[in-house]
Write a protein that holds these residues in place. Structure first.
Motif, PDB file in Angstrom:
ATOM      1  N   PRO A 293      52.803  21.428  11.157  1.00 13.28           N
ATOM      2  CA  PRO A 293      51.979  20.753  10.143  1.00 13.28           C
ATOM      3  C   PRO A 293      52.247  19.251  10.092  1.00 13.28           C
ATOM      4  CG  PRO A 293      53.041  22.719   9.254  1.00 13.28           C
ATOM      5  CD  PRO A 293      53.671  22.456  10.576  1.00 13.28           C
ATOM      6  N   ALA A 294      51.307  18.529   9.505  1.00 11.44           N
ATOM      7  CA  ALA A 294      51.483  17.091   9.308  1.00 11.44           C
ATOM      8  C   ALA A 294      52.724  16.831   8.471  1.00 11.44           C
ATOM      9  CB  ALA A 294      50.253  16.508   8.618  1.00 11.44           C
ATOM     10  N   GLY A 295      53.445  15.759   8.822  1.00 10.58           N
ATOM     11  CA  GLY A 295      54.654  15.425   8.088  1.00 10.58           C
ATOM     12  C   GLY A 295      55.655  14.715   8.968  1.00 10.58           C
ATOM     13  N   SER A 296      56.853  14.513   8.442  1.00  9.35           N
ATOM     14  CA  SER A 296      57.939  13.832   9.159  1.00  9.35           C
ATOM     15  C   SER A 296      58.895  14.865   9.736  1.00  9.35           C
ATOM     16  CB  SER A 296      58.697  12.894   8.215  1.00  9.35           C
ATOM     17  OG  SER A 296      57.838  11.898   7.703  1.00  9.35           O
ATOM     18  N   TYR A 297      59.414  14.577  10.938  1.00 12.67           N
ATOM     19  CA  TYR A 297      60.340  15.480  11.608  1.00 12.67           C
ATOM     20  C   TYR A 297      61.440  14.672  12.284  1.00 12.67           C
ATOM     21  CZ  TYR A 297      56.686  18.875  10.758  1.00 12.67           C
ATOM     22  OH  TYR A 297      55.761  19.677  10.142  1.00 12.67           O
TER      23      TYR A 297
ATOM     24  N   LEU B 210      67.635  11.554  29.055  1.00 11.77           N
ATOM     25  CA  LEU B 210      66.290  11.063  28.796  1.00 11.77           C
ATOM     26  C   LEU B 210      65.563  12.094  27.941  1.00 11.77           C
ATOM     27  CD1 LEU B 210      65.057   9.525  32.175  1.00 11.77           C
ATOM     28  CD2 LEU B 210      65.350   8.339  29.992  1.00 11.77           C
ATOM     29  N   VAL B 211      65.076  11.665  26.790  1.00 10.80           N
ATOM     30  CA  VAL B 211      64.413  12.556  25.841  1.00 10.80           C
ATOM     31  C   VAL B 211      62.954  12.138  25.726  1.00 10.80           C
ATOM     32  CG1 VAL B 211      64.429  13.473  23.491  1.00 10.80           C
ATOM     33  CG2 VAL B 211      66.585  12.812  24.592  1.00 10.80           C
ATOM     34  N   THR B 212      62.058  13.121  25.866  1.00  7.99           N
ATOM     35  CA  THR B 212      60.623  12.842  25.834  1.00  7.99           C
ATOM     36  C   THR B 212      59.944  13.742  24.811  1.00  7.99           C
ATOM     37  OG1 THR B 212      60.687  12.302  28.188  1.00  7.99           O
ATOM     38  CG2 THR B 212      58.522  12.676  27.206  1.00  7.99           C
ATOM     39  N   LEU B 213      59.099  13.132  23.993  1.00  6.29           N
ATOM     40  CA  LEU B 213      58.290  13.849  23.009  1.00  6.29           C
ATOM     41  C   LEU B 213      56.843  13.866  23.482  1.00  6.29           C
ATOM     42  CD1 LEU B 213      57.734  14.999  20.073  1.00  6.29           C
ATOM     43  CD2 LEU B 213      57.403  12.610  19.399  1.00  6.29           C
ATOM     44  N   GLU B 214      56.222  15.058  23.477  1.00  3.34           N
ATOM     45  CA  GLU B 214      54.816  15.185  23.841  1.00  3.34           C
ATOM     46  C   GLU B 214      54.089  15.913  22.712  1.00  3.34           C
ATOM     47  OE1 GLU B 214      53.461  13.809  26.312  1.00  3.34           O
ATOM     48  OE2 GLU B 214      55.050  13.430  27.779  1.00  3.34           O
ATOM     49  N   LEU B 215      52.892  15.406  22.362  1.00  2.00           N
ATOM     50  CA  LEU B 215      52.054  16.023  21.337  1.00  2.00           C
ATOM     51  C   LEU B 215      50.734  16.454  21.960  1.00  2.00           C
ATOM     52  CD1 LEU B 215      52.555  13.478  18.381  1.00  2.00           C
ATOM     53  CD2 LEU B 215      53.904  15.521  18.922  1.00  2.00           C
ATOM     54  N   SER B 216      50.187  17.575  21.481  1.00  3.33           N
ATOM     55  CA  SER B 216      48.919  18.071  21.995  1.00  3.33           C
ATOM     56  C   SER B 216      48.189  18.813  20.883  1.00  3.33           C
ATOM     57  CB  SER B 216      49.150  18.981  23.206  1.00  3.33           C
ATOM     58  OG  SER B 216      50.028  20.038  22.873  1.00  3.33           O
ATOM     59  N   PRO B 217      46.876  19.045  21.038  1.00  4.05           N
ATOM     60  CA  PRO B 217      46.134  19.757  19.999  1.00  4.05           C
ATOM     61  C   PRO B 217      46.728  21.138  19.739  1.00  4.05           C
ATOM     62  CG  PRO B 217      44.642  18.726  21.556  1.00  4.05           C
ATOM     63  CD  PRO B 217      46.017  18.576  22.125  1.00  4.05           C
ATOM     64  N   PRO B 218      46.666  21.602  18.503  1.00  9.54           N
ATOM     65  CA  PRO B 218      47.260  22.906  18.170  1.00  9.54           C
ATOM     66  C   PRO B 218      46.556  24.044  18.901  1.00  9.54           C
ATOM     67  CG  PRO B 218      45.981  22.061  16.332  1.00  9.54           C
ATOM     68  CD  PRO B 218      46.054  20.959  17.331  1.00  9.54           C
ATOM     69  N   THR B 219      47.330  25.030  19.313  1.00  7.79           N
ATOM     70  CA  THR B 219      46.805  26.192  20.029  1.00  7.79           C
ATOM     71  C   THR B 219      47.028  27.453  19.214  1.00  7.79           C
ATOM     72  OG1 THR B 219      48.912  26.424  21.197  1.00  7.79           O
ATOM     73  CG2 THR B 219      47.189  25.151  22.285  1.00  7.79           C
ATOM     74  N   GLU B 220      46.291  28.511  19.595  1.00  6.24           N
ATOM     75  CA  GLU B 220      46.451  29.800  18.946  1.00  6.24           C
ATOM     76  C   GLU B 220      47.664  30.523  19.524  1.00  6.24           C
ATOM     77  OE1 GLU B 220      44.753  31.126  16.398  1.00  6.24           O
ATOM     78  OE2 GLU B 220      43.741  29.177  16.238  1.00  6.24           O
ATOM     79  N   PRO B 221      48.401  31.259  18.702  1.00  6.34           N
ATOM     80  CA  PRO B 221      49.575  31.976  19.219  1.00  6.34           C
ATOM     81  C   PRO B 221      49.162  33.124  20.132  1.00  6.34           C
ATOM     82  CG  PRO B 221      49.169  32.576  16.939  1.00  6.34           C
ATOM     83  CD  PRO B 221      48.229  31.457  17.255  1.00  6.34           C
TER      84      PRO B 221
ATOM     85  N   PHE C  68      59.893  11.301  14.122  1.00  2.00           N
ATOM     86  CA  PHE C  68      58.487  11.063  14.447  1.00  2.00           C
ATOM     87  C   PHE C  68      57.625  11.612  13.319  1.00  2.00           C
ATOM     88  CE2 PHE C  68      59.493  15.223  16.193  1.00  2.00           C
ATOM     89  CZ  PHE C  68      58.373  15.991  15.926  1.00  2.00           C
ATOM     90  N   GLU C  69      56.368  11.117  13.269  1.00  5.04           N
ATOM     91  CA  GLU C  69      55.422  11.498  12.216  1.00  5.04           C
ATOM     92  C   GLU C  69      54.217  12.204  12.832  1.00  5.04           C
ATOM     93  OE1 GLU C  69      55.680  10.869   8.903  1.00  5.04           O
ATOM     94  OE2 GLU C  69      57.581   9.758   9.036  1.00  5.04           O
ATOM     95  N   LEU C  70      53.717  13.213  12.119  1.00  4.42           N
ATOM     96  CA  LEU C  70      52.468  13.874  12.485  1.00  4.42           C
ATOM     97  C   LEU C  70      51.469  13.660  11.354  1.00  4.42           C
ATOM     98  CD1 LEU C  70      53.677  17.316  13.925  1.00  4.42           C
ATOM     99  CD2 LEU C  70      53.137  15.221  15.174  1.00  4.42           C
ATOM    100  N   THR C  71      50.309  13.115  11.694  1.00  5.05           N
ATOM    101  CA  THR C  71      49.272  12.911  10.681  1.00  5.05           C
ATOM    102  C   THR C  71      48.351  14.112  10.569  1.00  5.05           C
ATOM    103  OG1 THR C  71      47.862  11.839  12.333  1.00  5.05           O
ATOM    104  CG2 THR C  71      49.325  10.419  11.030  1.00  5.05           C
ATOM    105  N   GLU C  72      48.456  15.025  11.519  1.00  2.50           N
ATOM    106  CA  GLU C  72      47.675  16.257  11.512  1.00  2.50           C
ATOM    107  C   GLU C  72      48.457  17.306  12.292  1.00  2.50           C
ATOM    108  OE1 GLU C  72      44.046  15.849  13.680  1.00  2.50           O
ATOM    109  OE2 GLU C  72      44.918  14.428  15.097  1.00  2.50           O
ATOM    110  N   PRO C  73      48.121  18.570  12.151  1.00  2.96           N
ATOM    111  CA  PRO C  73      48.855  19.606  12.904  1.00  2.96           C
ATOM    112  C   PRO C  73      48.758  19.372  14.410  1.00  2.96           C
ATOM    113  CG  PRO C  73      47.565  20.595  11.147  1.00  2.96           C
ATOM    114  CD  PRO C  73      47.143  19.153  11.212  1.00  2.96           C
ATOM    115  N   ARG C  74      49.889  19.519  15.081  1.00  2.00           N
ATOM    116  CA  ARG C  74      49.938  19.310  16.531  1.00  2.00           C
ATOM    117  C   ARG C  74      50.928  20.295  17.151  1.00  2.00           C
ATOM    118  NH1 ARG C  74      45.995  16.294  18.529  1.00  2.00           N
ATOM    119  NH2 ARG C  74      47.245  15.080  20.010  1.00  2.00           N
TER     120      ARG C  74
END
Length: 728
Positions: free
Chosen positions: A433-437, A450-461, A380-386
């Motif tokens: 970070p943005a990039g390929s994984y 069954l494998v599921t990928l979920e993306l969400s806005p970046p959070t603080e640690p 999968f690709e990320l165009t921005e940090p997620r």
């Protein structure tokens, strides 16, 4: 190891008692009688009317006026200036020498030599009818009846039922096979009434399967005729039976065959022509299922003939005679998955589950969660940090899925960012970070996940994420850690790949540290003490790992400074963590303390104690000991603890050389009455452990052994103020 002042002087008799030797003037000393490091090692003198020399005290060194003059260079000794004697004293601490390997014996600390290897555990009982061995996994001696052919039935000459212990096909647990002129079941008769004729033993008698479904077969009484690429070891006991899968004329199909047993290793093979190993189409080797059974599964693709019936032999092989359930499915034809490597990875879209069938893929990638099966790879690709969450769940429950999140490079073990193998694994990575994984999917046994990928806005640690964290752990107070929003940041080589939280532990003075982690039910994890960098196994100072709660790890005589406590949970479930800290102190040796009259008094502040029950008497029963043992059980010793206020008392026997039993008894009169939920057996590597909230009063600690065991023991006693988080 320079830490603090030691006051009391050892006697040679006490040292002898701790080694298991009789305490008398004639007992040989386990230490050399020459001088020790740091100065003369004890001076001789008139020993009595006979003019005999008094035995040298191996813990004494040369003259001193302060601790700075008493460093002997041995990490296992507690070095201090004994101002009462005006001499250096080097107190040995055997617990510092233990290498966590049970079968090589108990390591000892010699004040003149440092750590000395132990004598390997001797498990022989002298009987030719038993096979005796030291079991490192259980840390016990095992003794099994002689069973030379490994068929599960001991030799009849040694009380078993096997009349031919060189032939695994003959035993009292085998059925009598008709017509072979042998006493298969060892009852003294041959081919008697009730004998069985094995069904489907060869291709000539194959079970015909023309309809998909589940079929019961048994390899009991069968022979072994057909080899395959998934063959089983121990060919002398291997059995096989044959089914014939009949595919009607028509479109091509995929054939999937699954064989299941209750626990016997099983393999399954599909061939093109019976008896011809060169025509093998597919085979499946044995795997353990989540329910404790064994299964083998294969899938052969694009089989059949448009114009005529196709007969294909299936060999069902077991390590010994056993019932087998064989499931046969005819499936729509499909090509083998092409996404087996990083270069052929298939795309996975957020929120759109993909079905990954882990069956016949090759093993191409390495990582911390590597399984025996191969893997399928998705990208999968990320165009921005997620923030990235990846989930997997088995659709049939046969195997536990294994997930590996990897960088774009993907192929090498160092390209792995995090991984997890679990019934329902969940990987989380914050602000990726943005990039390929890439995501590699495998399993512990053939399964579809069954494998599921979920993306969400970046959070603080969270504040306790990573070793740069400044979250502090208050000594002697329990912290509850939710692990919500945590990821796997630290790899100290302690425990499985797991979600972790990190706390700073500040030691103003040299200290003895005991870490305790309580896991949630069904979880596994680790508790580790590390240098501040947490850079890898080289920074690890102590480690406790496993799936038996509570986990413990300890380090004695730790120098003042800043450290990190790393708590890990494989499932990311809540844990509780306590760092018990006290100023470093030498071990207190318990040479006698065999009954009420000589029970050693434990200071209310606690301490670290070392003894040996080998020469003690069996004085007291214990409620949690094994049934059917001798009266009063194993040899025991008794310690006394008086509390003036309500206290949290933690008792840890980790490192002890035998299966310990620890019981707390309430006084005031000795030996007191055993308290509810205060008797525990330590058969695992971490031995007995109790965490109790005790009211003011007199208590007796019974140091005992499970099932008559005895030997060298350690007891760490932590007495601290009550902690609301730890109250039962």
């Amino acid at each position: 190891m320079r830490i603090a002042l030691l006051g009391a002087v050892w006697c040679a008799a006490a040292t002898a008692a701790l080694t298991g030797a009789a305490c008398s003037s004639s007992a040989p000393s386990p230490f050399p009688s020459t001088g020790g490091a740091g100065g003369a090692g004890g001076e001789g003198g008139a020993g009595g009317e006979g003019g005999e020399l008094a035995p040298a005290d191996p813990t004494l060194g040369g003259p001193c006026v302060d601790d700075e003059q008493c460093e002997d260079g041995f990490p296992c000794t507690f070095d201090a200036c004994d101002t009462a004697a005006g001499r250096c004293r080097f107190t040995p601490d055997d617990s510092a020498c233990q290498n966590d390997v049970y079968c090589d014996g108990v390591e000892r600390c010699n004040p003149q030599l440092g750590c000395v290897r132990g004598e390997p555990i001797g498990c022989s009982d002298g009987s030719s009818c038993t096979i005796d061995a030291c079991d490192e996994r259980t840390r016990t001696c095992s003794s099994a009846p002689r069973d030379a052919d490994l068929d599960g039935d001991p030799d009849a000459h040694c009380g078993g039922g096997d009349c031919d212990d060189a032939d695994p096909a003959t035993s009292s647990s085998q059925p009598e096979v008709c017509g072979n002129e042998r006493d298969d079941d060892c009852d003294g008769d041959t081919d008697e009434d009730g004998c069985v004729s094995p069904e489907h033993d060869t291709c000539a008698d194959a079970l015909e399967i023309s309809v998909p479904g589940t079929y019961a077969m048994t390899t009991a009484g069968a022979g072994f005729h057909y080899a395959s690429a998934c063959g089983l070891p121990r060919p002398a006991s291997t059995r096989d039976v044959v089914a014939a899968v009949l595919l009607p004329p028509g479109p091509l199909v995929d054939v999937q065959v699954t064989a299941r047993t209750e626990g016997t290793d099983v393999a399954v093979t599909l061939a093109g022509q019976c008896g011809d190993a060169a025509t093998e189409l597919a085979c499946g080797r044995p795997f353990a299922t989540a329910e404790g059974g064994k299964l083998a599964k294969l899938r052969a693709r694009g089989l059949g003939d448009p114009e005529r019936t196709t007969a294909l032999p299936v060999y069902v092989t077991t390590a010994e005679g056993a019932p087998v359930l064989v499931d046969v499915a005819f499936l729509p034809p499909s090509p083998a998955p092409e996404n087996e490597t990083c270069g052929t990875a298939a795309p996975i879209a957020p929120g759109e589950p993909v079905l990954a069938t882990i069956l016949d893929a090759a093993r191409d990638l390495g990582g911390a969660c590597e399984t025996e099966l191969g893997e399928l790879v998705y990208t999968f690709e990320l165009t921005e940090p997620r923030d990235v969450d990846i989930y997997a769940v088995s659709t049939d429950g046969d195997g536990a899925p294994s997930l590996s999140l990897r960088t774009a490079a993907c192929a090498l073990p160092e390209d792995e960012l995090t991984c997890q193998t679990a019934v329902a694994p969940h990987l989380f990575r914050r602000a990726l970070p943005a990039g390929s994984y890439a995501v590699a999917v495998s399993a512990t046994a053939p399964t579809s996940a069954l494998v599921t990928l979920e993306l969400s806005p970046p959070t603080e640690p969270p504040p306790d994420e990573g070793c740069a964290s400044e979250a502090a752990l208050e000594p002697n107070r329990t912290a509850v850690v939710s692990l919500v929003g945590h990821q796997d940041d630290v790899d100290l080589g302690c425990g499985p790949a797991a979600v972790d939280a990190v706390y700073a532990l500040e030691l103003p003075v040299a200290s003895d540290v005991l870490l305790v982690e309580e896991l949630s039910s069904g979880d596994a994890g680790a508790i580790a003490l590390s240098a501040p960098a947490c850079g890898g196994p080289g920074d690890r100072l102590a480690c406790g790992e496993g799936d038996v709660s509570p986990l413990r790890s300890a380090r004695r005589g730790l120098a003042a400074g800043s450290y990190r406590v790393v708590a890990e949970s494989q499932l990311g479930q809540p844990v509780s963590v306590t760092a018990f800290v006290r100023p470093a102190a030498p071990p207190t040796l318990v040479p006698f303390s065999d009954a009420c009259e000589g029970a050693l008094e434990i200071p209310e502040s606690g301490g670290f104690f070392q003894g040996n029950t080998t020469n003690a008497a069996a004085d007291f029963d214990a409620g949690c000991d094994s049934a059917g043992i001798e009266d009063r059980g194993a040899r025991d010793q008794l310690l006394k603890l008086t509390l003036t206020a309500r206290r949290r008392v933690v008792l840890d026997m980790a490192g002890s050389s035998y299966e310990t039993l620890l019981s707390v008894r309430r006084g005031p009169t000795c030996p007191g009455t055993e308290m509810p939920l205060s008797c525990t057996i330590g058969v695992g590597p971490q031995r007995s452990f109790l965490d109790l909230a005790l009211d003011p009063g007199v208590y007796y600690l019974q140091i005992d052994g499970h099932a008559m065991a005895h030997g060298l023991w350690f007891l760490d006693v932590r007495v601290v103020d009550p902690d609301d988080a730890a109250e039962p």
